[in-house]
Design an enzyme around this catalytic site. Structure first.
Site, PDB file in Angstrom:
ATOM      1  N   ARG A  83       0.665  -1.287  -0.001  1.00  0.00           N
ATOM      2  CA  ARG A  83      -0.083  -0.028  -0.087  1.00  0.00           C
ATOM      3  C   ARG A  83       0.914   1.361   0.139  1.00  0.00           C
ATOM      4  O   ARG A  83       1.897   1.527   0.675  1.00  0.00           O
ATOM      5  CB  ARG A  83      -0.947   0.003   1.232  1.00  0.00           C
ATOM      6  CG  ARG A  83      -1.599   1.339   1.318  1.00  0.00           C
ATOM      7  CD  ARG A  83      -2.966   1.145   2.107  1.00  0.00           C
ATOM      8  NE  ARG A  83      -3.539   2.468   2.268  1.00  0.00           N
ATOM      9  CZ  ARG A  83      -4.715   2.916   3.130  1.00  0.00           C
ATOM     10  NH1 ARG A  83      -4.961   1.963   3.561  1.00  0.00           N
ATOM     11  NH2 ARG A  83      -5.362   3.876   2.893  1.00  0.00           N
ATOM     12  N   ARG A  92      -6.637   2.048  -3.072  1.00  0.00           N
ATOM     13  CA  ARG A  92      -5.712   1.380  -2.280  1.00  0.00           C
ATOM     14  C   ARG A  92      -5.567  -0.249  -2.635  1.00  0.00           C
ATOM     15  O   ARG A  92      -6.742  -0.743  -2.735  1.00  0.00           O
ATOM     16  CB  ARG A  92      -5.936   1.818  -0.919  1.00  0.00           C
ATOM     17  CG  ARG A  92      -7.207   1.294  -0.118  1.00  0.00           C
ATOM     18  CD  ARG A  92      -8.261   2.268  -0.406  1.00  0.00           C
ATOM     19  NE  ARG A  92      -8.355   3.593  -0.158  1.00  0.00           N
ATOM     20  CZ  ARG A  92      -8.443   3.993   1.055  1.00  0.00           C
ATOM     21  NH1 ARG A  92      -9.007   3.370   2.058  1.00  0.00           N
ATOM     22  NH2 ARG A  92      -8.379   5.452   1.330  1.00  0.00           N
ATOM     23  N   ASP A  95      -6.804  -1.974   2.393  1.00  0.00           N
ATOM     24  CA  ASP A  95      -7.365  -1.224   3.792  1.00  0.00           C
ATOM     25  C   ASP A  95      -7.828  -1.990   4.878  1.00  0.00           C
ATOM     26  O   ASP A  95      -8.666  -2.669   4.702  1.00  0.00           O
ATOM     27  CB  ASP A  95      -8.288  -0.097   3.143  1.00  0.00           C
ATOM     28  CG  ASP A  95      -8.560   0.880   4.417  1.00  0.00           C
ATOM     29  OD1 ASP A  95      -7.679   1.288   5.338  1.00  0.00           O
ATOM     30  OD2 ASP A  95      -9.792   1.251   4.539  1.00  0.00           O
ATOM     31  N   ASP A  97      -9.154  -1.865   8.729  1.00  0.00           N
ATOM     32  CA  ASP A  97      -9.621  -0.852   9.440  1.00  0.00           C
ATOM     33  C   ASP A  97     -10.229  -1.684  10.746  1.00  0.00           C
ATOM     34  O   ASP A  97     -10.939  -2.367  10.752  1.00  0.00           O
ATOM     35  CB  ASP A  97     -10.734   0.189   9.133  1.00  0.00           C
ATOM     36  CG  ASP A  97     -10.320   0.825   8.016  1.00  0.00           C
ATOM     37  OD1 ASP A  97      -9.019   1.442   7.944  1.00  0.00           O
ATOM     38  OD2 ASP A  97     -11.272   1.517   7.040  1.00  0.00           O
TER      39      ASP A  97
HETATM   40  C1  X6L Z   1     -18.565  13.111   2.627  1.00  0.00           C
HETATM   41  C2  X6L Z   1     -17.373  13.179   2.703  1.00  0.00           C
HETATM   42  C3  X6L Z   1     -19.146  11.812   2.668  1.00  0.00           C
HETATM   43  C4  X6L Z   1     -16.557  12.013   2.859  1.00  0.00           C
HETATM   44  C5  X6L Z   1     -18.462  10.821   2.893  1.00  0.00           C
HETATM   45  C6  X6L Z   1     -16.759   8.348   3.165  1.00  0.00           C
HETATM   46  C7  X6L Z   1     -14.783   9.695   3.339  1.00  0.00           C
HETATM   47  C8  X6L Z   1     -15.918   7.093   3.309  1.00  0.00           C
HETATM   48  C9  X6L Z   1     -14.046   8.443   3.449  1.00  0.00           C
HETATM   49  C10 X6L Z   1     -17.093  10.881   3.048  1.00  0.00           C
HETATM   50  C11 X6L Z   1     -16.038   9.550   3.235  1.00  0.00           C
HETATM   51  C12 X6L Z   1     -14.607   7.472   3.629  1.00  0.00           C
HETATM   52  C13 X6L Z   1     -13.760   2.855   0.819  1.00  0.00           C
HETATM   53  C14 X6L Z   1     -14.407   3.647   0.071  1.00  0.00           C
HETATM   54  C15 X6L Z   1     -12.911   4.694   1.138  1.00  0.00           C
HETATM   55  C16 X6L Z   1     -14.038   1.304   0.753  1.00  0.00           C
HETATM   56  C17 X6L Z   1     -15.972   1.934  -0.611  1.00  0.00           C
HETATM   57  C18 X6L Z   1     -13.724   5.946   3.612  1.00  0.00           C
HETATM   58  C19 X6L Z   1     -12.143   6.120   3.243  1.00  0.00           C
HETATM   59  N1  X6L Z   1     -12.880   3.539   1.248  1.00  0.00           N
HETATM   60  N2  X6L Z   1     -15.422   3.057  -0.747  1.00  0.00           N
HETATM   61  N3  X6L Z   1     -14.084   4.775   0.236  1.00  0.00           N
HETATM   62  N4  X6L Z   1     -15.171   0.903   0.192  1.00  0.00           N
HETATM   63  N5  X6L Z   1     -16.908   1.625  -1.347  1.00  0.00           N
HETATM   64  O1  X6L Z   1     -13.543   0.319   1.492  1.00  0.00           O
HETATM   65  O2  X6L Z   1     -14.220   5.308   3.982  1.00  0.00           O
HETATM   66  S1  X6L Z   1     -12.193   5.964   1.652  1.00  0.00           S
HETATM   67 MG    MG Z   2     -11.206   2.365   5.482  1.00  0.00          MG
HETATM   68 MG    MG Z   3      -7.791   2.435   6.949  1.00  0.00          MG
END
Ligand code: X6L
Ligand code: MG
Ligand code: MG
Length: 162
Positions: A83, A92, A95, A97
């Site tokens: 990563r 990525r 990930d 968590d």
């Molecule tokens: C507004 C702003 C609304 C930011 C939501 C949501 C930011 C999720 C980060 C957010 C916001 C994240 C994954 C992902 C990411 C994953 C899917 C995060 C970190 N990780 N989408 N996006 N699966 N489907 O594992 O969770 S980035």
């Molecule tokens: Mg995550």
């Molecule tokens: Mg993480």
């Protein structure tokens, strides 16, 4: 022995292989066994839209490690699997968590438990409910509009590790 729940996501390269490698690595941690795994879901990216779809799943582990130990181990496994951290919320290889560690509430700069945003993310909650629909740590009544099924579809009932 403590129970912990982890969320795993990947959207670069061979996503299934990445998940398998993460599971194998977790199982190799000292005093640690993966005791349950969810289905694998294909999910639309959240937070940063211009990237490929993810595979997401959740696992339960039993361990003598502390929550801080697990956090460090997850970061180590992520680095070991290649990563690279660049774009915030971007693509990525893997990930991992830490979502829950027993019923502990932790608020430190490096670790907050329960994971503060886990209940807003269907790609986290759906897999957890596969593992244990009854668990009071995450089985609170889900409002209709929280678990919509939008942007998430079942990809594999069970990942095969040979
Ligand atoms: C507004 C702003 C609304 C930011 C939501 C949501 C930011 C999720 C980060 C957010 C916001 C994240 C994954 C992902 C990411 C994953 C899917 C995060 C970190 N990780 N989408 N996006 N699966 N489907 O594992 O969770 S980035
Ligand atoms: Mg995550
Ligand atoms: Mg993480």
């Amino acid at each position: 022995m403590s129970k912990a729940y982890l969320g795993i996501g990947t959207n670069i390269g061979n996503r299934e292989e990445n998940l398998k490698n993460a599971l194998l690595s977790l199982n190799l941690l000292p005093t640690t066994k993966v005791t349950a795994i969810s289905c694998v879901y294909e999910t639309e990216p959240v937070g940063y839209a211009e990237q490929d779809d993810f595979l997401n799943m959740a696992v339960e582990i039993e361990t003598e490690l502390t929550a801080q130990n697990i956090l460090g181990a997850c970061l180590g496994i992520e680095a070991g699997l290649g990563r690279i951290r660049n774009i915030k919320n971007g693509p990525r290889i893997i990930d991992i968590d830490l979502l829950l560690y027993e019923d502990e509430i932790i608020n430190t700069p490096s670790l907050v438990l329960p994971h503060p945003r886990m209940f807003e993310r269907e790609f986290v909650i759906r897999p957890l409910l596969d593992i244990d629909f009854e668990n009071p740590l995450f089985n609170r009544e889900w409002a209709e509009n929280e678990l919509t099924g939008n942007g998430i579809k079942k990809y594999l009932n069970k990942i095969e590790i040979d």
